[in-house]
Design an enzyme around this catalytic site. Sequence first.
Site, PDB file in Angstrom:
ATOM      1  N   ASP A 177     -53.650  30.975  34.458  1.00 44.94           N
ATOM      2  CA  ASP A 177     -53.856  29.921  35.438  1.00 44.94           C
ATOM      3  C   ASP A 177     -55.249  30.136  36.042  1.00 44.94           C
ATOM      4  O   ASP A 177     -55.857  31.201  35.895  1.00 44.94           O
ATOM      5  CB  ASP A 177     -52.767  29.942  36.514  1.00 44.94           C
ATOM      6  N   GLU A 183     -47.048  16.690  49.668  1.00 46.35           N
ATOM      7  CA  GLU A 183     -46.424  17.684  48.784  1.00 46.35           C
ATOM      8  C   GLU A 183     -47.245  17.768  47.499  1.00 46.35           C
ATOM      9  O   GLU A 183     -47.577  16.760  46.886  1.00 46.35           O
ATOM     10  CB  GLU A 183     -44.966  17.332  48.485  1.00 46.35           C
TER      11      GLU A 183
END
Length: 740
Positions: free
Chosen positions: A268, A480
């Site tokens: 990542d 979110e």
Amino acid sequence: MKNIKRTIVAMTLAITGATAYAQTYPYQDHRLSAKERAADLCSRLTLEEKSLIMLDRSPAIPRLGIPQFAWWSEALHGVGRNGHCTLFPSCIGMAASFDDTLLERIYTAISDEARAKNTAQRRHGKVDKYQGLSFWTPTVNIFRDPRWGRGHETFGEDPHLTSRMGVRFVKGIQGHDENYLKAAACAKHFAVHSGPESLRHEFNAEVSRQDLYETYLPAFKACVQEGKVEAVMGAYNRTNGEPCCGSKTLLTDILRKKWGFEGHVVSDCWAIRDFHEGHKVTEGPLESVAMAVNNGCDLNCGELFVYVKEAVEKGMIKESRVDEALVYLFTTRMKLGMFDGKGKTPFDSIPYTAVDSSKMRALNRKASAKSVVLLKNENNLLPLNRTKIKTIGVIGPNANNRRALVGNYEGTASRYVTVLEGIQEYLGDEVRVLYSEGCHLHLGYVSPLSKGQDRNAEVEAVCEASDVVVLCLGLDAGLEGEEGDTGNQYASGDKPDLNLPGRQQEILELAVNSGKPVVLILLSGSALAVNWAEKHVPAIIQGWYPGAEGGRILAETLFGDINPEGHLPVTFYKGTEELPAFTDYAMEGRTYRYMKQDALYPFGYGLSYTTYAYSNLTVRGEQVGEDGTDITVTVKNTGKRTGTETVQVYIKIEKEDTPNAQLKAIRKVTLRPGEEKEVNIHLAKDAFGLCDKEGNFRTCKGEAKVYVGGQAPDRRSEELTGVKVQSVTLRTEDELLWEN
């Protein structure tokens, strides 16, 4: 970090300034396999060149004819961050369709657009980040906690549904050609990763072997072994003490050795530096790079793999391991046709006009329609009858909010249709549409310098003048999402609770107290605890982030042109007080599989404008055989509208300390009023297996109950629908199916 960047620039200039190639090499021979060609190409690189090619922005090496390659591109629900595209619903919305066949069609369309855009961009200039064919998606993490901000990137909380959707996603993106990939998919984030976002760079997710193999790994395994996914991305966090992007357990022992993964592993973004800065398991960049590479990470999203050359020279990494990584990486590039010239792959002929074509837009509308979930419809308020309405009020911060259509990792649509615009377009001049924003999405006021509640009087006026009120509440991707992507006042993209933010509950109560019929449309990427609404609002729709044309689809649903068929891929809880701590990764008490209390709205639940009846449930034999078993059931449309039923099969192992009944099969069946069809479903022996405490997968001696119906076999679903699903009991034997 500045010194690292200067080093990269200097090394890149030295490499790209070399003499351009003129020789023919074996790696250019199409008769060889992609892996053979990759190995030959790797053998011709210097160590310095190898280290740079392991970065996500791999430089060109003209002397060997190696073009620049940008690995980082996005295709979560459309070609992301790369300009114009068809913008489909969020993944959690598509999961609500429970339709993996449709999902493959969607991602086939997305990869068509990706190829068309990439071909044009290569023809007209250098391809950079987000413009390539290596897509860092799907997100097949389990949405174990509704507070996690990135849950709308996932396919929900269930391993079976996530596995089926994940495999079809991969097949749609990568295509079915024997020699070439249309694009490369990447299963992420491996593994045991679902928040909190604010802690991800330092957090250690502790998980039992049982939960690891039964919940967190199945979707990844399916993507690897069934989908043949080309890449896997490691997670930011640690799992049981090991940084995921440098975990021998995850990347070497499980992924490579047990599962036989043949693609490449990418970190990542900037996760390698977390080894020493966040997790504190290494002393500095050199040790972090060595840990990552030695344990199976092949590609660095970030800049630290510039240290690979030094680590090899100091004996911290063997060059043979670097070569292994480069072969994985070049094999992917060979499969994508990046070394074969123009017109060599079967996908080079996809025209740019495929992007956002009428065919794509029709598929997008279909995806949106199938994702809508009808949660409540008291006294059949819906569908609305336009001939009986003179004025309709549309109220709420999400009524005209484009951001509530699209979610995150999005591209740019040519047109957006909000709920307000969809209703206006649908009704035309026949019905008067009144509008009020009602309140800010999460602040106490709409207009700066006001004292708050500055739209309350307008809400009351609109309700008073309307025959029916459509209230649009919820969240958007500003509230979110991923840490760093959201601009909210909360917790790095995670939700602090499951309540409607700001003054939304206040205007909901104002609307209901007006005495007018109210339809509540929730736009969000996760569950909300709308307990008050469940008691007081007659009709509730969960619309998710429905895509660029979502407002048009929701309008057609309100007025009955579309019959809802979506089902919840997550549990709607009554509040966070029912949940274990957000940082607790044990599955006990989480999701429909392990919760003990009744849900507000259960996993698998969803209403329709018609009704269905099940009969004649039969099963082959009384014992689960070596090849599993086959079940047959008749489904009839007993209502007055054509509809599509989602036949759901759940299995409960009747033994102490086993999960609740778990989803094991899905079938979609479309029926006209009065029509019935026989549905046949095969259940493999694996469907009856569970993991023991050591993570070994086995069947147990005893009984297994098979439930078949349009919902899960829980008490709350039965209460909401008035329907009890059919069931049959089979015998199972104690057998180890495989050892983990």
